[in-house]
Motif scaffolding. Structure first.
Motif, PDB file in Angstrom:
ATOM      1  N   MET A   1       0.856  -1.162   0.050  1.00 20.92           N
ATOM      2  CA  MET A   1       0.161   0.151   0.061  1.00 20.92           C
ATOM      3  C   MET A   1       0.733   1.221  -0.130  1.00 20.92           C
ATOM      4  O   MET A   1       1.833   1.233   0.840  1.00 20.92           O
TER       5      MET A   1
ATOM      6  N   LYS B   1      -3.823   1.794  -3.022  1.00 15.26           N
ATOM      7  CA  LYS B   1      -4.673   1.652  -1.893  1.00 15.26           C
ATOM      8  C   LYS B   1      -5.129  -0.014  -1.948  1.00 15.26           C
ATOM      9  O   LYS B   1      -5.140  -0.611  -2.984  1.00 15.26           O
ATOM     10  N   LEU B   2      -5.550  -0.462  -1.022  1.00 16.99           N
ATOM     11  CA  LEU B   2      -6.136  -1.772  -0.619  1.00 16.99           C
ATOM     12  C   LEU B   2      -7.179  -2.027  -1.604  1.00 16.99           C
ATOM     13  O   LEU B   2      -7.058  -2.952  -2.375  1.00 16.99           O
TER      14      LEU B   2
END
Lengths: 114, 115
Positions: B15, B83-84
């Motif tokens: 991330m 981002k995840l």
């Protein structure tokens, strides 16, 4: 907004069975309609398309007819084979301006057993 | 038969890291696209590109995303700070002409996993 709804999978059939995968759409304009297929480990491939009402797209024994009155484009095949096992995506595209994007349904996994 | 290729086939990143996904469209095609598919969800349009500029982008394609055609053959998607929720399969596509009669040819996809 524009959207495509197709029947939830997975669908499991025996070889030589009849296949129907339902697809309906909502569009603000007059879309072209497509079925794409994704074989394991590969990209999306165009299976067939129809660009106006009552057109029938066909390829490899698969057929789909553009029905404006029911806003549908159901995929059918009279006798499926094991090699038809794949994920099938219904999609639409609205031409005009720069709006050439494809709007897809969720995909339907078909497994055909010998 | 000409085909769209994508590299890598699978990318794992942390991330916040930047990733670049690469695509080589079919050589005589003029229109290029990126789509993504989060596991179990629809294939979603990200961006279309023609004549060295973005012709349309979706709400997903925010400032963290950019596309580039750095030379005559490659078409890249950059995610600046992953981002995840960017974990997905990313598909590149190209077409010779635009519109409903122009078939889009898809690559095999890059699976991006953000940890």
């Amino acid at each position: 907004g524009d959207s495509v709804t197709q029947m939830e999978g997975p669908v499991t059939l025996s070889e030589e069975a009849f296949l129907t995968i339902n697809c309906t759409y909502t569009a603000t304009g007059y879309p072209s309609l497509f079925w794409y297929v994704q074989y394991p480990g590969e990209g999306l491939q165009l299976l067939l398309k129809a660009t106006k009402a009552d057109d029938k797209g066909s390829n490899k024994g698969f057929e789909a007819t553009y029905r404006k009155e029911t806003t549908s484009f159901h995929l059918e095949k009279g006798s499926v084979q094991v090699s038809d096992s794949a994920v099938y995506f219904c999609a639409l595209s609205l031409s005009g301006g720069s709006n050439y994007k494809l709007t897809f349904g969720k995909g339907t996994l078909l497994t055909v057993n010998p | 038969e000409p085909e769209v290729t994508q590299t890598p086939s699978h990318q794992v990143t942390q991330m916040g890291q930047e990733v670049i996904l690469r695509c080589v469209p079919i050589s005589n095609h003029l229109y290029f696209y990126w789509y993504r598919q989060i596991l179990g969800q629809k294939v979603e349009f990200l961006v279309s590109f023609y004549n060295n500029e973005i012709s349309e982008k979706s709400e997903i394609f925010d400032d963290q995303f950019s596309v580039e055609r750095p030379d005559g053959s490659n078409f890249t998607l950059k995610i600046r700070s992953t981002k995840l929720e960017d974990s997905a399969m990313y598909f590149c596509a190209s077409s010779e002409i635009a519109g409903g009669t122009g078939e889009q040819f898809f690559g095999p996809g890059t699976r991006l996993t953000v940890l």
